[in-house]
Design an enzyme around this catalytic site. Structure first.
Site, PDB file in Angstrom:
ATOM      1  N   LYS A   1     -15.699   6.967  -3.229  1.00 51.65           N
ATOM      2  CA  LYS A   1     -15.631   7.331  -1.811  1.00 51.65           C
ATOM      3  C   LYS A   1     -14.710   8.532  -1.610  1.00 51.65           C
ATOM      4  O   LYS A   1     -13.737   8.720  -2.330  1.00 51.65           O
ATOM      5  CB  LYS A   1     -15.147   6.144  -0.963  1.00 51.65           C
ATOM      6  CG  LYS A   1     -13.706   5.716  -1.214  1.00 51.65           C
ATOM      7  CD  LYS A   1     -13.353   4.484  -0.402  1.00 51.65           C
ATOM      8  CE  LYS A   1     -11.923   4.013  -0.705  1.00 51.65           C
ATOM      9  NZ  LYS A   1     -11.594   2.772  -0.033  1.00 51.65           N
TER      10      LYS A   1
ATOM     11  N   ARG B   1       0.819  -1.219   0.000  1.00 52.73           N
ATOM     12  CA  ARG B   1       0.000   0.000   0.000  1.00 52.73           C
ATOM     13  C   ARG B   1       0.852   1.268   0.000  1.00 52.73           C
ATOM     14  O   ARG B   1       0.361   2.344  -0.332  1.00 52.73           O
ATOM     15  CB  ARG B   1      -0.940   0.004   1.208  1.00 52.73           C
ATOM     16  CG  ARG B   1      -2.126  -0.930   1.053  1.00 52.73           C
ATOM     17  CD  ARG B   1      -2.965  -1.023   2.299  1.00 52.73           C
ATOM     18  NE  ARG B   1      -2.377  -1.906   3.296  1.00 52.73           N
ATOM     19  CZ  ARG B   1      -2.969  -2.270   4.424  1.00 52.73           C
ATOM     20  NH1 ARG B   1      -4.189  -1.815   4.696  1.00 52.73           N
ATOM     21  NH2 ARG B   1      -2.381  -3.082   5.275  1.00 52.73           N
TER      22      ARG B   1
ATOM     23  N   ARG C   1     -12.526  10.411   1.489  1.00 50.68           N
ATOM     24  CA  ARG C   1     -12.013  10.230   2.850  1.00 50.68           C
ATOM     25  C   ARG C   1     -11.693  11.582   3.483  1.00 50.68           C
ATOM     26  O   ARG C   1     -11.083  12.443   2.851  1.00 50.68           O
ATOM     27  CB  ARG C   1     -10.734   9.382   2.845  1.00 50.68           C
ATOM     28  CG  ARG C   1     -10.943   7.925   2.469  1.00 50.68           C
ATOM     29  CD  ARG C   1      -9.628   7.158   2.634  1.00 50.68           C
ATOM     30  NE  ARG C   1      -9.710   5.784   2.164  1.00 50.68           N
ATOM     31  CZ  ARG C   1     -10.122   4.757   2.881  1.00 50.68           C
ATOM     32  NH1 ARG C   1     -10.528   4.951   4.118  1.00 50.68           N
ATOM     33  NH2 ARG C   1     -10.136   3.544   2.372  1.00 50.68           N
TER      34      ARG C   1
END
Length: 338
Positions: A204, A105, A206
Site C-alpha cells: 500500500k 505505533r 499512503r
C-alpha cells in the site's frame, strides 16, 4: 517471603472481563481459588486517579492486568499509579500484564521534530517500579529493547493457527495468508509457516496518515481463501480496502485475523458493510457492544494463554513454550477442535 506464596492479581478498569477470566483460568490451572486483589480505583472531580488496596500485599508477587487501550492516557496512568501503590506497599515483585500496549505505533521518528512515545512510556513504566512486562503482539518487536527490564511478548499466531485449522480444515490447501502491508510480512510469514500455507502481500502507498491511495497485490491469489493477518485494526480502512483488492484479483473469499480490535470511529460500520466474510479479533481490548453485535466479527479468548504465562513467570518456567501447538492446545481445552 509472603506466607501465602501464590501469585496475586490486581486489575485496573481497562478490561475487567479479561482480568476476571484470567483469574478463573488460573484457578483451574492451580486447583485453588485465585481472585483479584480487593482494591478501588476512583477519580476525583478533576479526574485525578486514586488507588487504594484493601489487602496486605507485603512480600507478594503481584501482577497488574491493564491494557493501555482507549482512553489510552487514563489507562496508562491507572497502571502507573497502581504500580506505585504496590511498590510503596512493599510488594516483592511487580509485573505489568499489558495485553495491548498503547503508544506502540510511535516506535520511531517518522519525520523531524516528532517523539518516540513508545520509549517514553517504557521509561515511565520502569520508573513506576514495574520489574517485568507481559504483553501480546507488540506493534514493533524492537520495543522490547526500549525497556531495561524483562519483556515477554506473547504471540497470537499460535492461537490463530489452531482456529484456522479448525475453521478451514476441509479446505486448508486453498488458504493463503496475506500481509496487509510490507511491515507485517514477518508476522504473516510466521502464521503461514504454522499452517503450511503460501504467503501474499498487499503493498500500500499512503498519501497521508490514515489514508490509503493505492494497493497492489504481490502473489497469485486467484481462487484462494485469503486470510489477512494484522496486529491491530483501528479504523478498518486498510483492512476493508485490502479485502476489496484481493477479490478484484480473483480471491474466492476473504477473512481477517487481527490481534487487537481497537475499532475506532467508523470501524464497526466499515466491517459490517465490507466484503470480509469474517473477521476474528482477540479480547486483549474489551470489545464494545457494537463490536459484539457485528455478525461478521468473532472474538477469541486470550485468558488461557495469559493465565498460563503468568503462572510460568511466577514459577520460573519457560514462557516461549506457549508458542508451540503441543503446549497451547491443552491450555485451550480443545476449543479449536484439537
Amino acid at each position: 517471603m509472603a506466607a501465602n506464596d501464590e501469585p496475586k492479581l490486581i486489575s485496573g478498569n481497562a478490561n475487567m472481563p479479561l482480568s476476571k477470566a484470567i483469574a478463573r483460568r488460573m484457578s483451574v490451572h492451580r486447583g485453588v481459588s485465585v481472585g483479584l486483589v480487593d482494591a478501588r480505583i476512583e477519580r476525583f472531580n478533576d479526574q485525578e486517579i486514586f488507588v487504594e488496596i484493601f489487602e496486605n500485599v507485603r512480600g507478594e508477587d503481584m501482577f497488574i492486568i491493564q491494557p493501555t487501550s482507549k482512553p489510552a492516557n487514563d489507562n496508562l496512568m491507572e497502571l502507573l499509579i497502581m504500580a506505585d501503590t504496590l511498590r510503596r506497599s512493599s510488594a516483592r515483585r511487580i509485573t505489568a500484564v499489558i495485553p495491548y500496549f498503547g503508544y506502540a505505533r510511535q516506535d520511531r521518528r517518522t519525520k523531524a521534530r516528532t517523539p518516540i512515545s513508545a520509549k517514553l512510556v517504557a521509561n515511565m513504566i520502569v520508573e513506576a517500579g514495574i520489574e517485568r512486562v507481559l504483553t501480546m503482539d507488540l506493534h514493533a518487536a524492537q520495543i522490547q529493547g526500549f525497556f531495561d527490564i524483562p519483556v515477554d511478548n506473547l504471540y497470537a499466531s499460535p492461537i490463530f493457527a489452531l482456529d484456522i485449522k479448525a475453521q478451514f480444515g476441509a479446505v486448508i490447501g486453498d488458504v493463503m495468508i496475506v500481509s496487509p502491508d510490507v511491515g507485517g510480512v514477518a508476522r504473516a510469514r510466521e502464521l503461514a509457516k504454522r499452517i503450511n500455507a503460501p504467503l501474499s502481500i498487499v503493498d500500500k502507498r499512503r498519501e497521508k496518515p490514515g489514508e490509503v491511495a493505492e494497493m497492489t497485490v504481490i502473489g497469485e491469489v486467484t481462487d484462494k481463501i485469503c486470510i489477512i493477518v494484522d496486529d491491530m485494526c483501528d479504523t478498518a480502512g486498510t483492512m476493508c480496502k485490502a479485502a476489496e483488492v484481493l477479490l478484484e484479483n480473483g480471491a474466492r473469499e476473504v477473512h481477517a485475523y487481527t490481534t487487537h480490535g481497537v475499532m475506532s470511529g467508523p470501524a464497526v460500520e466499515r466491517i459490517t458493510n465490507s466484503v470480509l466474510k469474517s473477521m476474528v479479533i482477540s479480547d486483549t481490548i474489551q470489545p464494545t457492544e457494537a463490536v459484539k453485535a457485528t455478525p461478521n466479527i468473532r472474538i477469541i479468548p486470550t485468558a488461557p494463554i495469559f493465565a498460563q504465562a503468568i503462572l510460568n513467570i511466577w514459577n520460573g518456567t519457560s514462557v516461549s513454550s506457549l508458542f508451540e501447538a503441543d503446549s497451547l492446545e491443552p491450555i485451550y481445552e480443545g476449543k479449536f477442535g484439537g
